[in-house]
Design an enzyme around this catalytic site. Structure first.
Site, PDB file in Angstrom:
ATOM      1  CB  SER A 338      19.285  -0.380 -24.336  1.00 46.67           C
ATOM      2  OG  SER A 338      18.475  -1.137 -25.207  1.00 46.67           O
ATOM      3  CB  CYS A 508      18.587  -6.821 -23.738  1.00 49.02           C
ATOM      4  SG  CYS A 508      19.051  -5.336 -24.687  1.00 49.02           S
ATOM      5  CG  ASP A 553      15.412  -3.263 -25.814  1.00 48.85           C
ATOM      6  OD1 ASP A 553      15.280  -3.139 -27.045  1.00 48.85           O
ATOM      7  OD2 ASP A 553      15.905  -2.377 -25.092  1.00 48.85           O
ATOM      8  CD1 TRP A 555      20.572  -5.677 -32.608  1.00 48.40           C
ATOM      9  CD2 TRP A 555      19.775  -5.079 -30.619  1.00 48.40           C
ATOM     10  NE1 TRP A 555      21.590  -5.801 -31.691  1.00 48.40           N
ATOM     11  CE2 TRP A 555      21.120  -5.440 -30.457  1.00 48.40           C
ATOM     12  CE3 TRP A 555      19.052  -4.667 -29.489  1.00 48.40           C
ATOM     13  CZ2 TRP A 555      21.777  -5.408 -29.229  1.00 48.40           C
ATOM     14  CZ3 TRP A 555      19.707  -4.628 -28.268  1.00 48.40           C
ATOM     15  CH2 TRP A 555      21.054  -4.999 -28.145  1.00 48.40           C
TER      16      TRP A 555
END
Length: 556
Positions: A338, A508, A553, A555
């Site tokens: 990012s 995020c 966003d 992971w």
């Protein structure tokens, strides 16, 4: 007809032809497929289908495309030869597929009256061609697609043609604690690349040279041998697994994931090169679906974090040819970060915030992250420019169109990265005299004295009135406190911003734990403060997503 689906797209086989479509295109196509296809395929006979989906359970729409395709084909009159299979990459997607495949093939053979041998034959997909006479200027040295693209740079820059970006700054953000977090500033001046706050920068790393040398030694190979791997299927559009001709050194350095945990099919292939029967049986066992084999694979490979180099070190009778290793290993993928800056302040620079990955395994080895280790060693000096190949990937992770819209940002650790760009942009707009809505950031780390990244910048934005900051330092007190706990305490503030003022909510960071907890807490707040049922609160969140007022966003 056999479909293998993922969130990004779909591979579909119709007869002997193979095509690739995006999931969105496929959904449209299926509505028009059946009537036309029945007149073309198998002389008008009914379409037969089997679908296996590739997904990850940490995401809300787990295998949604595969489920839709399977259902829609049935609605259109197609005949399902075998049940829908769903692969979960958060667990072991290869095991999921092999388990499904081992039942799929007998069902297909029975359906079509085909007699199978029952034996699985391992067949090489590529053949080796050594090319000692190739001229040096025709040999790939790390280029992704176009030969000499790294020496002769020209736009447009993208995944197949990355830009060699000079590193202007590479400094440490942590103040102690034994871990490392890097702040890196890349110059994209002259590249014609553009970015917005919230976009990603992708970087192509290279593997550690000592691991490359070790793998060459274990396979008794000359790493400077020039070779090509050529697809044995002459009709395939994929002629080589990576750019060829090249050298083994280049392939292992630039093109192959040599540090990845190998999947079971690789172990099955490696077993054939063991001169010791016990070693061969160990690898075959771990590649099998037997419960004891799965358990051994989990403990000996996954829990021990063994890569292919470690396996060959520990199973000394296994001596595979290096060209087969090059065929088996997956491609080295770009790493996405990012962007932690705003183009309004830094139009020709891209900032990256990255934690160095380095850990000791149960076998006593030290494993290092490919990309972050590569970046850590890229230190700019006064006399020498250091560069890394990058490209920009656009994102839907965006600030509201109207700057007066209030926002809530949840970003512990390096999850702060895109929000640093957001806050920079909002400060820039305020400095221009524009009205900017409330910006609330929930940030967390272990200790305020060790890994509180960008502390001075955040404090300055708070002092200027641009930012409302909520911090959670999990190890600064006996009972751990995380950003999730702060959200629970601020139910009134959160409802006021997203319920009353129709603000935007951003997450995020870690998808597996933090993001799931935050979404659950948000659902609870919406239910309690908005006088909604739990089902209505879930729908409210989904509506926010559709309106791009809720963005993640994350992971795993």
């Amino acid at each position: 007809m056999l479909c293998t689906l993922s969130g990004a797209g779909v591979a579909v086989g119709l007869g002997t032809r193979r095509c690739q479509w995006t999931g969105r295109t496929l959904l449209w196509l299926l509505n028009n497929l059946y009537n036309k296809a029945t007149t073309r395929v198998d002389n008008g006979k009914q379409i037969e289908h089997g679908v296996f989906g590739l997904g990850n359970k940490t995401y809300e729409h787990y295998n949604k495309v595969a489920i839709y395709v399977d259902k829609r084909l049935e609605e259109l009159g197609a005949n399902r030869v075998f049940e829908l299979g769903l692969g979960d990459d958060d667990a072991n997607i290869e095991d999921d597929f092999i388990t499904w495949k081992d039942r799929f093939w007998p069902a297909v053979c029975d359906h079509f009256g085909i007699e199978g041998s029952g034996e699985e034959v391992l067949i090489r997909q590529y053949r080796l061609l050594e090319q000692p006479d190739v001229l040096p200027d025709r040999i790939y040295t790390g280029e992704i697609a176009r030969l000499h693209s790294m020496q002769n740079q020209r736009p447009p820059y993208d995944a197949k043609n990355p830009f060699l970006a000079p590193i202007r700054v590479n400094r440490e953000l942590h103040k102690g604690g034994g871990r490392s977090c890097m702040h890196i500033e890349l110059s994209i001046e002259g590249s014609k690349m553009r970015y917005d706050a919230g976009d990603h920068v992708a970087m192509y790393p290279i593997n550690d040279k000592s691991l490359v040398e070790k793998l060459g030694q274990l396979c008794n190979a000359d790493l400077d041998t020039v070779f090509s791997l050529i697809n044995t299927d002459t009709d395939s559009s994929k002629k080589h697994p990576f750019p060829c001709p090249t050298t083994y050194r280049t392939a292992l350095t630039h093109y192959l994931e040599i540090t990845a945990i190998p999947r079971t099919h690789i172990l099955k292939e490696l077993a054939e090169y063991c001169s010791d029967e016990a070693d061969k049986e160990l690898l075959r066992s771990m590649a099998s679906l037997a419960p004891e084999g799965k358990e051994k694979y989990q403990s000996w490979i996954q829990d021990a974090c063994r890569n292919v180099v470690h396996i060959l070190e520990d199973i000394k009778s296994c001596k595979p040819p290096l060209d087969h290793i090059c065929e088996l290993l997956p491609r080295l993928q770009p790493r996405y970060y990012s962007i932690s800056s705003s183009a309004k302040l830094y139009p020709t620079d891209v900032h990256v915030t990255a934690v160095l990955v380095e850990y000791k395994t149960p076998t006593g080895r030290v494993n290092k992250g490919v990309a972050t280790t590569y970046l850590k060693n890229k230190q700019p000096t006064a006399g020498e420019e250091v560069k890394v190949p990058v490209f920009i990937r656009k994102s839907q992770f965006r600030l509201p169109t109207k700057p007066e819209t209030p926002i809530i940002m949840v970003g512990p650790g390096t999850g702060l990265a895109p929000f640093r760009g957001f806050i920079q942009e909002r400060q820039y707009l305020r400095d221009e005299g524009k009205t900017v809505g409330q910006s609330v950031l929930y940030f967390g780390c272990r200790k305020s004295t060790e890994d509180y990244i960008y502390e001075s910048e955040l404090t300055e934005w708070v002092n200027k009135g641009t930012l409302t900051l909520k911090t959670a330092f999990s190890r600064d007190q006996e009972k751990k406190v995380y950003v999730q706990h702060l959200l629970e305490q601020d139910a009134d503030l959160i409802w006021d911003i997203i319920g009353e003022k129709k603000g935007h909510f951003y997450i995020c960071g870690d998808a597996k734990n933090m993001a799931v907890d935050v979404r659950n807490i948000l659902t609870k707040i919406l239910s309690n403060k908005g006088n909604m049922s739990e089902a209505d609160a879930v729908q409210y969140l989904k509506k926010m997503e559709a309106q791009k007022r809720y963005s993640a966003d994350v992971w795993s």
